[in-house]
Write an enzyme that holds these catalytic residues in place. Structure first.
Site, short mmCIF file in Angstrom:
data_model
loop_
_atom_site.label_atom_id
_atom_site.label_comp_id
_atom_site.label_asym_id
_atom_site.label_seq_id
_atom_site.Cartn_x
_atom_site.Cartn_y
_atom_site.Cartn_z
N ARG A 62 -45.67 -28.09 26.95
CA ARG A 62 -45.82 -27.50 28.27
C ARG A 62 -47.16 -26.80 28.41
O ARG A 62 -47.42 -26.15 29.40
CB ARG A 62 -44.73 -26.47 28.45
CG ARG A 62 -43.84 -26.74 29.64
CD ARG A 62 -42.85 -25.61 29.68
NE ARG A 62 -42.07 -25.62 30.87
CZ ARG A 62 -40.87 -26.15 30.96
NH1 ARG A 62 -40.33 -26.77 29.93
NH2 ARG A 62 -40.20 -26.07 32.08
N ARG A 120 -43.05 -20.64 38.33
CA ARG A 120 -42.93 -21.72 37.34
C ARG A 120 -43.76 -22.93 37.75
O ARG A 120 -44.38 -23.59 36.93
CB ARG A 120 -41.46 -22.12 37.18
CG ARG A 120 -40.67 -21.11 36.36
CD ARG A 120 -39.17 -21.18 36.63
NE ARG A 120 -38.59 -22.49 36.39
CZ ARG A 120 -37.43 -22.90 36.90
NH1 ARG A 120 -36.73 -22.09 37.69
NH2 ARG A 120 -36.97 -24.08 36.64
N ARG A 171 -28.81 -20.51 37.43
CA ARG A 171 -29.77 -20.03 36.42
C ARG A 171 -30.53 -18.83 36.96
O ARG A 171 -30.94 -18.81 38.12
CB ARG A 171 -30.77 -21.16 36.09
CG ARG A 171 -30.26 -22.05 34.99
CD ARG A 171 -31.12 -23.26 34.76
NE ARG A 171 -32.55 -23.05 34.77
CZ ARG A 171 -33.42 -24.01 34.48
NH1 ARG A 171 -32.99 -25.22 34.15
NH2 ARG A 171 -34.71 -23.78 34.51
N LYS A 217 -35.85 -33.73 35.46
CA LYS A 217 -35.94 -34.13 34.05
C LYS A 217 -34.55 -34.14 33.40
O LYS A 217 -34.15 -35.11 32.78
CB LYS A 217 -36.87 -33.17 33.28
CG LYS A 217 -38.28 -33.11 33.81
CD LYS A 217 -39.16 -32.18 33.01
CE LYS A 217 -38.81 -30.70 33.13
NZ LYS A 217 -38.98 -30.13 34.47
N ARG A 232 -29.45 -25.62 42.80
CA ARG A 232 -28.94 -26.11 41.51
C ARG A 232 -27.81 -25.23 40.99
O ARG A 232 -27.84 -24.01 41.07
CB ARG A 232 -30.06 -26.14 40.49
CG ARG A 232 -29.54 -26.40 39.09
CD ARG A 232 -30.60 -26.75 38.10
NE ARG A 232 -31.77 -25.90 38.19
CZ ARG A 232 -32.93 -26.20 37.63
NH1 ARG A 232 -33.06 -27.34 36.95
NH2 ARG A 232 -33.94 -25.39 37.72
P1 AP5 Z 1 -32.92 -30.95 37.03
O1 AP5 Z 1 -32.58 -32.29 36.49
O2 AP5 Z 1 -32.18 -29.77 36.51
O3 AP5 Z 1 -34.48 -30.72 36.97
P2 AP5 Z 1 -35.41 -30.32 35.74
O4 AP5 Z 1 -36.68 -31.05 35.95
O5 AP5 Z 1 -34.68 -30.50 34.46
O6 AP5 Z 1 -35.62 -28.82 36.12
P3 AP5 Z 1 -35.72 -27.51 35.24
O7 AP5 Z 1 -35.74 -26.36 36.23
O8 AP5 Z 1 -34.67 -27.46 34.19
O9 AP5 Z 1 -37.08 -27.69 34.61
P4 AP5 Z 1 -37.96 -26.59 34.06
O10 AP5 Z 1 -38.98 -27.43 33.40
O11 AP5 Z 1 -38.45 -25.61 35.02
O12 AP5 Z 1 -36.96 -25.76 33.19
P5 AP5 Z 1 -36.55 -25.80 31.64
O13 AP5 Z 1 -35.09 -25.71 31.60
O14 AP5 Z 1 -37.19 -26.90 30.93
O15 AP5 Z 1 -32.79 -31.04 38.59
C1 AP5 Z 1 -32.99 -29.93 39.42
C2 AP5 Z 1 -32.03 -29.98 40.62
O16 AP5 Z 1 -32.35 -31.10 41.43
C3 AP5 Z 1 -30.58 -30.15 40.22
O17 AP5 Z 1 -29.76 -29.40 41.06
C4 AP5 Z 1 -30.30 -31.64 40.39
O18 AP5 Z 1 -28.98 -31.88 40.67
C5 AP5 Z 1 -31.24 -32.00 41.52
N1 AP5 Z 1 -31.81 -33.35 41.39
C6 AP5 Z 1 -32.22 -33.96 40.26
N2 AP5 Z 1 -32.67 -35.20 40.52
C7 AP5 Z 1 -32.55 -35.38 41.86
C8 AP5 Z 1 -32.87 -36.45 42.75
N3 AP5 Z 1 -33.40 -37.59 42.32
N4 AP5 Z 1 -32.62 -36.27 44.09
C9 AP5 Z 1 -32.09 -35.09 44.54
N5 AP5 Z 1 -31.76 -34.06 43.75
C10 AP5 Z 1 -32.00 -34.19 42.42
O19 AP5 Z 1 -37.22 -24.46 31.16
C11 AP5 Z 1 -36.77 -23.19 31.60
C12 AP5 Z 1 -37.63 -22.09 31.04
O20 AP5 Z 1 -37.65 -22.12 29.61
C13 AP5 Z 1 -39.11 -22.16 31.42
O21 AP5 Z 1 -39.35 -21.58 32.67
C14 AP5 Z 1 -39.74 -21.37 30.27
O22 AP5 Z 1 -39.56 -19.99 30.45
C15 AP5 Z 1 -38.91 -21.77 29.08
N6 AP5 Z 1 -39.48 -22.95 28.39
C16 AP5 Z 1 -38.95 -24.19 28.34
N7 AP5 Z 1 -39.75 -25.01 27.64
C17 AP5 Z 1 -40.81 -24.28 27.24
C18 AP5 Z 1 -41.99 -24.57 26.49
N8 AP5 Z 1 -42.23 -25.80 26.01
N9 AP5 Z 1 -42.88 -23.58 26.27
C19 AP5 Z 1 -42.66 -22.34 26.74
N10 AP5 Z 1 -41.56 -21.99 27.47
C20 AP5 Z 1 -40.65 -22.95 27.71
#
Ligand code: AP5
Length: 592
Positions: free
Chosen positions: A170, A245, A234, A94, A205
């Site tokens: 979410r 997660r 992270r 994402k 990552r």
């Molecule tokens: P990346 O682009 O970082 O993936 P992402 O989908 O953004 O992953 P996240 O781990 O950030 O998502 P998440 O939803 O778990 O975490 P968030 O930060 O929102 O890519 C991942 C890796 O893959 C990278 O190394 C990248 O280089 C690689 N990659 C990307 N695309 C690729 C491709 N096409 N091919 C190969 N490699 C690739 O949330 C974190 C925490 O915050 C949650 O766990 C929760 O505790 C809290 N939180 C966030 N939002 C909420 C909410 N709405 N409600 C409650 N808690 C929340």
């Protein structure tokens, strides 16, 4: 010739009451209440009250940066900036896609993960609260995140440039909060990546704390040794936390996607990021194009759902006043237009106000005809050639009958006042149901109450018609496509399953039904309404004072609720509590 201002002559009444008398309902009762002996819960469990939290502006923006752009789509040019949600499992990409989307479309990126991490590293009160949940790989409580998102969405830049919401909603309740605030995206993108790939992506990552850029040790290694040296991991990127997660994501994904099923676009995220972006870009460009088209087509802007006036009262007064009829015609029209503008082609409208409910003896064919006229003239006003179709007599010999409620309908349509602009015979034509009714020049079809009759099934003709109509919209108004028992029993056996699947292929774009106690049709207890593309809304009728009533919303549902769910909402019970309707609360059983 294109009829202009055809709508001006819309509401000339045609005064064709099929049954002017009223036996089930008192003639001038305004659904006065016997509900006082029932202790309904008056407040909705779905109320959203943003927390009184404030965020430092420094932390309120996502760290995503934009860099050297070759071409950027200006989303604000139509004053209708694009609104996008992106979803997917942890590490589905994402954040990576959001960087590319921001570069290309200039949207304001709002990532709840980034916002929360910013609060954590700034050591704010919210950050300290959120930290323990995040580090455990769990969701941060809704109140914190929802307040954060709505505060951020209300800022000027998001309104002006459009927004890209990443990581929110979410959970089902987060999606409900947005729906209640009428915050809806134009497109809901879901990145689809197999589990085993996700875990590897998380573990590899690395983040650059200076630029906010996302790297992967294998897939996207840092460009220089200097960057490599400052990269951080992270705390929630361990295998164990990623699994937790992922579990949480899976538990919630279905209920969230049901909220956005009509605008959901799945993209295969298990490809190089540039390829993934190609698909994402094309979806967003398409959504943007549609917005521009609507904004520049010169068509009157659709009234927004915000301006919806609520359910009209005194619905037990029969015949319905002209205001009430116009009110519902307008409500159906808006929903239908939205669906057709969104490219939906197989649609159904189910409107069951007393005058349009064939099970009541106050049914008025004139009201049905008026509704059809409003729809047909409005689409014709938009330059579409509309064919209004009524099924003819069916079967042969003794079976050559037609459903009672449709008798004379075609004649009425022909004699009706279709305005002075010459729409009838040019932009509007009358036909029956069947493949040979589909002319090359027809742009869309409105079918008046198509229904199976005892011993005869309309579905084969209907199917033949839709096969020829192809991608042209076919709208069924108050269809009754359920099998009816016949002396031969044929309808219950031959091809039944296929027929049911076909009938279900029509998507509901409008639904309205009054709710009563089981086995009665008085007093009105509430109403269920759905207007495309919004959710089903459940209302309770409340007597404010003698002769004064109102409808208050109790709950909303992504899909049509069953009678248990409706009963539970009336009783103020939490959702998903498996329970059979019983006692006098069984009043809604059998309604559906
Ligand atoms: P990346 O682009 O970082 O993936 P992402 O989908 O953004 O992953 P996240 O781990 O950030 O998502 P998440 O939803 O778990 O975490 P968030 O930060 O929102 O890519 C991942 C890796 O893959 C990278 O190394 C990248 O280089 C690689 N990659 C990307 N695309 C690729 C491709 N096409 N091919 C190969 N490699 C690739 O949330 C974190 C925490 O915050 C949650 O766990 C929760 O505790 C809290 N939180 C966030 N939002 C909420 C909410 N709405 N409600 C409650 N808690 C929340």
């Amino acid at each position: 010739m294109q009829p202009s201002s055809l709508l001006s002559s819309l509401h000339s009444s045609i005064n064709l009451h099929s049954t002017p008398s009223l036996s089930l309902l008192p003639p001038s009762s305004s659904s006065s209440s016997s509900s006082s002996f029932l202790s309904f819960h008056s407040s909705s469990s779905l109320h959203f009250t943003p927390l009184n939290v404030s965020f430092s502006p420094l932390h309120a923006t996502s760290p995503t940066k934009t860099k050297g752009l070759s071409f950027r789509v200006t989303c604000a040019s139509t004053n209708q900036p694009l609104k996008v949600m992106i979803s997917g499992a942890p590490a589905s990409g994402k954040g990576t896609q959001c960087e590319l989307i921001v570069q290309k479309f200039g949207l304001v990126h709002i990532s709840t993960g980034d916002l929360l991490r910013a609060e954590v590293s700034a050591g704010t009160e919210i950050g300290n609260k959120a930290k323990e949940f995040m580090n455990a790989g769990q969701l941060v409580p809704d109140e914190i995140v929802t307040a954060m998102v709505t505060t951020r969405l209300s800022r000027e830049d998001a309104k002006e440039k459009g927004w890209l919401l990443d990581g929110y909603p979410r959970s089902f309740s987060q999606a409900e909060s947005l729906e209640k605030l009428k915050i809806r995206p134009d497109v809901y993108v879901v990145l689809d990546v197999p589990d085993e790939i996700l875990i590897d992506r998380c573990i590899g990552r690395k983040l650059d704390p200076v630029t906010g850029k996302i790297y992967h040790l294998k897939n996207f290694p840092p460009e220089t040794e200097e960057i490599k040296a400052r990269l951080v991991t992270r705390p929630d990127d361990t295998e164990e936390k990623v699994k937790s997660r992922l579990d949480i994501y899976k538990q919630n994904a279905k209920s969230i996607s049901s909220t956005y099923s009509n605008i959901m676009k799945k993209v295969n995220g298990n490809r190089p990021k540039e390829m993934v972006f190609k698909d994402v870009e094309s979806l967003l460009s398409q959504a943007q194009g549609e917005k521009v088209k609507t904004a520049t087509s010169g068509k009157p802007a659709l009234k927004s759902e915000d301006s919806w006036k609520g359910i009209p009262t005194r619905l037990n007064n029969i015949p319905h006043s002209r205001e009430i009829r116009n009110y519902f015609y307008d409500d159906v029209l808006q929903a239908t237009q939205r669906a057709v503008n969104d490219g939906r082609t197989r649609l159904r409208v189910d409107i069951n106000i007393p005058e349009l409910n064939p099970e009541m003896d106050v049914y008025r064919i004139g009201t049905l005809m008026e509704l059809v006229r409003v729809l047909a003239l409005s689409f014709a006003d938009d330059g579409k050639r509309v064919k209004v179709c009524v099924q003819g007599s069916m079967g042969e010999g003794a079976l050559a009958g037609m459903p009672l409620q449709l008798a004379g309908t075609r004649k009425i349509l022909e004699f009706m006042d279709w305005g002075n602009e010459g729409a009838m015979g040019t932009f509007i034509n009358i036909g029956s149901i069947g493949a040979k009714e589909v002319g090359e020049q027809d742009d869309m079809f409105i079918l008046v109450a198509p229904q199976n009759a005892v011993g005869n099934c309309i579905i084969d003709d209907l199917r033949a018609m839709t096969d020829v109509a192809g991608q042209r919209p076919v709208i069924l108004i108050n269809p009754r496509l359920k099998d009816l028992p016949g002396s031969s029993g044929i309808m219950q056996t031959m091809g039944r399953e296929e027929r049911l699947v076909y009938a279900a292929s029509f998507e509901s774009c409008y639904f309205f039904r009054l709710l009563y106690y089981m086995g009665t049709q008085y007093p009105i207890m509430g109403a269920l309404r759905m207007s495309y593309p919004y959710r089903y809304e459940l209302y309770k009728r409340v007597d404010e004072a003698p002769g004064k009533e109102k409808y208050v919303i109790l709950a909303t549902f992504p899909e049509k609720p069953n009678s248990d769910e409706i009963n539970d909402a009336f009783l103020g019970k939490p959702r998903n509590q498996a329970k059979k309707a019983s006692g006098f609360w069984g009043f809604l059983s059998g309604v559906f």
